[in-house]
Enzyme design. Structure first.
Site, PDB file in Angstrom:
ATOM      1  N   HIS A  39      -5.753  -1.197  -0.273  1.00  0.00           N
ATOM      2  CA  HIS A  39      -5.790  -1.757  -1.630  1.00  0.00           C
ATOM      3  C   HIS A  39      -7.204  -2.223  -1.982  1.00  0.00           C
ATOM      4  CE1 HIS A  39      -1.521  -1.725  -2.572  1.00  0.00           C
ATOM      5  NE2 HIS A  39      -1.198  -2.404  -1.488  1.00  0.00           N
ATOM      6  N   HIS A  54      -3.334  -1.625   5.848  1.00  0.00           N
ATOM      7  CA  HIS A  54      -2.665  -1.461   4.550  1.00  0.00           C
ATOM      8  C   HIS A  54      -3.418  -2.217   3.452  1.00  0.00           C
ATOM      9  CE1 HIS A  54       0.987  -1.112   1.917  1.00  0.00           C
ATOM     10  NE2 HIS A  54       0.482  -2.229   1.409  1.00  0.00           N
ATOM     11  N   GLU A  55      -3.712  -3.482   3.693  1.00  0.00           N
ATOM     12  CA  GLU A  55      -4.340  -4.303   2.645  1.00  0.00           C
ATOM     13  C   GLU A  55      -5.752  -3.828   2.317  1.00  0.00           C
ATOM     14  OE1 GLU A  55      -2.689  -6.165   0.777  1.00  0.00           O
ATOM     15  OE2 GLU A  55      -0.874  -6.217   1.996  1.00  0.00           O
ATOM     16  N   GLU A 114      -0.626   1.653  -4.568  1.00  0.00           N
ATOM     17  CA  GLU A 114       0.131   1.727  -3.322  1.00  0.00           C
ATOM     18  C   GLU A 114      -0.259   2.971  -2.533  1.00  0.00           C
ATOM     19  OE1 GLU A 114       1.847  -1.011  -2.882  1.00  0.00           O
ATOM     20  OE2 GLU A 114       2.326  -0.400  -0.839  1.00  0.00           O
TER      21      GLU A 114
END
EC number: 3.4.17.19
Lengths: 502, 502
Positions: free
Chosen positions: B267, B263-264, B293
């Site tokens: 970003h 997920h990170e 997001e």
């Protein structure tokens, strides 16, 4: 209307925040920043530095300080107001004598000189670095000319950072160490000749750092206002009295981790000990770098190299040894710290001849500045002095005149902080003893509060309020000198009665 | 004379440096800063924010942008100049509609509301937090009034940060997910009912992080421009395209470390992928936070929860298992990621009902802003919706209306980024497939270049040049909608032919 001191404090708070951010950004660069962000970070650091400098040189600061001065703050009545105003006055007046162009030109040349030094060192070729040193000498002379000096350009360089230090006095102090140090080092080498090198446990980083946290907390370091990270060269980052982090290498033998940690928290205890009523002002920093170094040297040498401290440190260490009993004992730990071989490399040498390494650089710097030595002739003088001071000339310029990068990022004269720091550390210890503090008993018992309390009161609390030349007599009753330091060295390296080396 | 775009770039470079320092100081606070320095750091962050805001709102910026606009930059001729000018124009105009007093009042109230929320949550007493939420609702309404809105205050709050998002359209998108998600989740729960929880290796931090470094580098994360640290809540810090660090928790089960990391870096890949010709300008950031997001959700959900990715990740993991063979297999790894139990706690729930958690908050926020719901009645509505959406009301307000601190530090409406991000992630994946990218084959082979290349071109490179409402049709050929996302969920949770869950 706010009183003048409130207006001044408000102004200084923002100035100091730029400085603290500057310090923090540099800290992060040396510990975590990815390589790809180097240029971005350099720009950000430069921005913070410009904001800070602009505010210090701004005529508004002059007006704000003048308003406090007219109000007549009295050190006995309102010490903080008096301290804040005089420190701000000193900084503002000094900023006006240091032309921004010279400071900025130095940064530009230094940024290119550093990689040139690195490559010249790798190749062992002085000639590749010489043109850069020539430009750096010129920049040092430009700063000296702008500041002005009575006698020698070094007067200007020293006083630009530490008012009250003169060329002549500094030269006498350093030269006064030569003969006694050579004599004591001969005795020391005789004593430890042929003794095997002490073996140390090869602790993993996590365990070694847990030990460091434990040890430094017992000495008085406040972990709620600090932190520990890894960097290629150990340093302490003074990003405010509440954020004083230090770093260590994690790829060196255990005894080096131990002495580095004790040295760095000496710096850190100073910053953590500044009186809260000065926080957020330009008085709220350690006096850089001469007195600062004295604090590191006090803990590293005066306390840290005693047999009593070795017994204390060994007791703290024992639970961390785990499956590594090794051959470490309190005695072997102490011996490792005082028996270190003399080296032609400054950062690798023993406690005694470290001072002569600085003398060597001082002789070269002052001769370059006065024009009596040419840049091309530096290695010849360097090697001759090395033979005289350390018993051998370096095998090549790589281990000789090219060993330090300091000229690429510091003004000349700042090397002396290492020796002045030694002198002051011993002078403070002598004054402390006169006030009834038993350093050895405290170290053995792990009771450092009496020493630290004394330093807090006499050195740390006022921050930059007093210059070095003002603080030393206030704290010790005597001007800066070599006597206390030479007594310390005599006690440690030429004990007349007992065999135990302190 | 410098061309207008050079002057604008020079102005923006300093503005952006303040922003990058701001981002970095916050990053450090969440990873390393000692507690004792909290107040100092808050002041430093505030200083950087003020400098940045002042420069964005300054009439000088208006003049510099106008000069570029008069010069008539053409996106086809000089895309970067056009992008930089339009982004700066948007920021400057928006800054003038958001009164500094409201922004600053919000920070003050929020700073007190956060500990009030924390204590109210610990005690499970809504009544202790209600007065603070009332003040926060008022501040949200003050911002909405200042910005202006055609229909609902939420129009103003959404558009203040992401021009083009309206209350009505957002409401329709979120409501359209309710029935399909409930139906699919029933199927999902049926499928995994009674299956034992998958066991994972209990890797030490160093090994788990070495695995994360390896995995994320294979996906495309550039470690020369990044870094990894530990923090209580994982996040990515966009301190410039060359310094995009992310954090993880180190006290959670292995499958959470894995999904957090994926997920990170979603970003982070976004920030690292911004075109270099935009660096140092306000166009050089990801569109916050809606499109941002979508990038995290794309890697975490669309790619990361496929059986193919589980096989790839398991292959990378195998050498790190060492003495921990455990019972982890590609199949069990995949099952752990899709079989997560539904929870009344947002951050603990499954992929599907996560969306309904946002719907619940949206219903409450919009009702509070329109005055149809009183602050005192929030828990009643919250519990009723929880029962409907998650099959159970929370045991107490601690796990219900008090579970999130977001209202204490974000404007209302920003919760929708999590769902809009999901919708966009699926829409981008569908467009990618139409362009011939095989996501599953790429994931299985560990060949992420085609996906990442597509995202770089269509999403990352232009940074903030385009708003969400502009970028989605440009990249996917269709306006923002639920169709692609619902197809993705259908394929994964209601496969009509094969038993394998994607």
């Amino acid at each position: 209307m706010a009183p003048p001191i409130a207006d001044l404090r408000e102004y200084l708070a923002e100035t100091e925040d730029y400085r603290r951010i500057f310090d923090h950004l540099r800290y992060d660069q040396q510990t975590v920043l990815p390589d790809g962000a180097t240029a971005d970070r350099a720009r950000q650091i430069g921005l913070m530095e410009r904001r800070m400098r602009d505010r210090i040189a701004d005529p508004r600061l002059d007006q704000l300080v003048a308003a406090v001065e007219r109000h007549g703050p009295d050190p006995d009545d309102d010490f903080a107001a008096w301290a804040v105003a005089r420190t701000a006055r000193r900084d503002h007046d000094a900023a006006r004598t240091r032309p921004v162009e010279v400071l900025s030109d130095f940064q530009v040349v230094a940024a290119e000189a550093f990689p040139a030094w690195r490559d010249a060192r790798a190749a062992g070729r002085w000639a590749d670095f010489a043109p850069w040193l020539r430009r750096l000498v010129d920049l040092n002379l430009r700063l000296a000319d702008a500041v002005g000096y009575p006698d020698h350009p070094m007067d200007a360089l020293l006083s630009a950072y530490e008012p009250g230090l003169s060329y002549a006095a500094t030269d006498a102090l350093l030269a006064g160490l030569r003969e006694p140090v050579l004599r004591l080092n001969a005795l020391r080498q005789q004593r430890y000749a042929g003794r095997p090198r002490v073996g140390f446990p090869d602790l993993d980083r996590q365990t070694a750092f847990a030990f460091v946290r434990d040890l430094t907390e017992r000495i008085g370091y406040d972990w709620n206002r600090g932190g520990l990270a890894v960097s290629p060269h150990p340093f302490t980052s003074p990003s405010g009295a509440n954020d004083v982090r230090f770093t260590l290498r994690d790829d060196v033998p255990f005894d080096e981790i131990l002495t580095s940690a004790v040295h760095e928290i000496g710096h850190a205890l100073y910053e953590q000990g500044i009186a809260p009523e000065l926080w957020g002002t330009s008085a709220a920093r350690g006096v850089m770098p001469w007195l600062h170094e004295s604090q590191a040297k006090f803990w590293e040498n005066i306390v840290g190299r005693t047999p009593e401290f070795a017994r204390f440190a060994h007791g703290v260490l024992a639970p961390y040894l785990g499956d590594h009993p090794g051959e470490v004992t309190p005695e072997s730990l102490h011996e490792a710290l005082v028996a270190r071989p003399t080296s032609v490399i400054r950062i690798a040498t023993d406690e005694l001849t470290f001072n002569l390494h600085i003398l060597l650089r001082w002789e070269i710097e002052t001769s370059l500045l006065s024009g009596t030595l040419d840049v091309d002739d530096v290695p010849e003088l360097w090697n001759a002095r090395s033979a005289e001071y350390f018993g051998a000339a370096p095998a090549s310029d790589r281990d000789g005149a090219l060993q330090d990068p300091h000229w690429c990022h510091r003004w000349m004269g700042l090397f002396t902080s290492y020796v002045i720091g030694n002198l002051v550390s011993a002078q403070l210890a002598a004054a402390m003893r006169r006030d009834g503090v038993d350093l050895e008993a405290g170290a053995e018992a792990g009771d450092f509060a009496p020493m630290l309390g004394w330093l807090r009161r006499h050195v740390h609390a006022p921050g930059r309020t007093f210059t070095l030349a003002e603080l030393v007599p206030r704290a010790t009753g005597a001007d800066l000198g070599t006597e206390a330091y030479l007594s310390h060295l005599e006690r440690r390296y030429a004990p007349d009665t007992e065999g135990e080396t302190r």
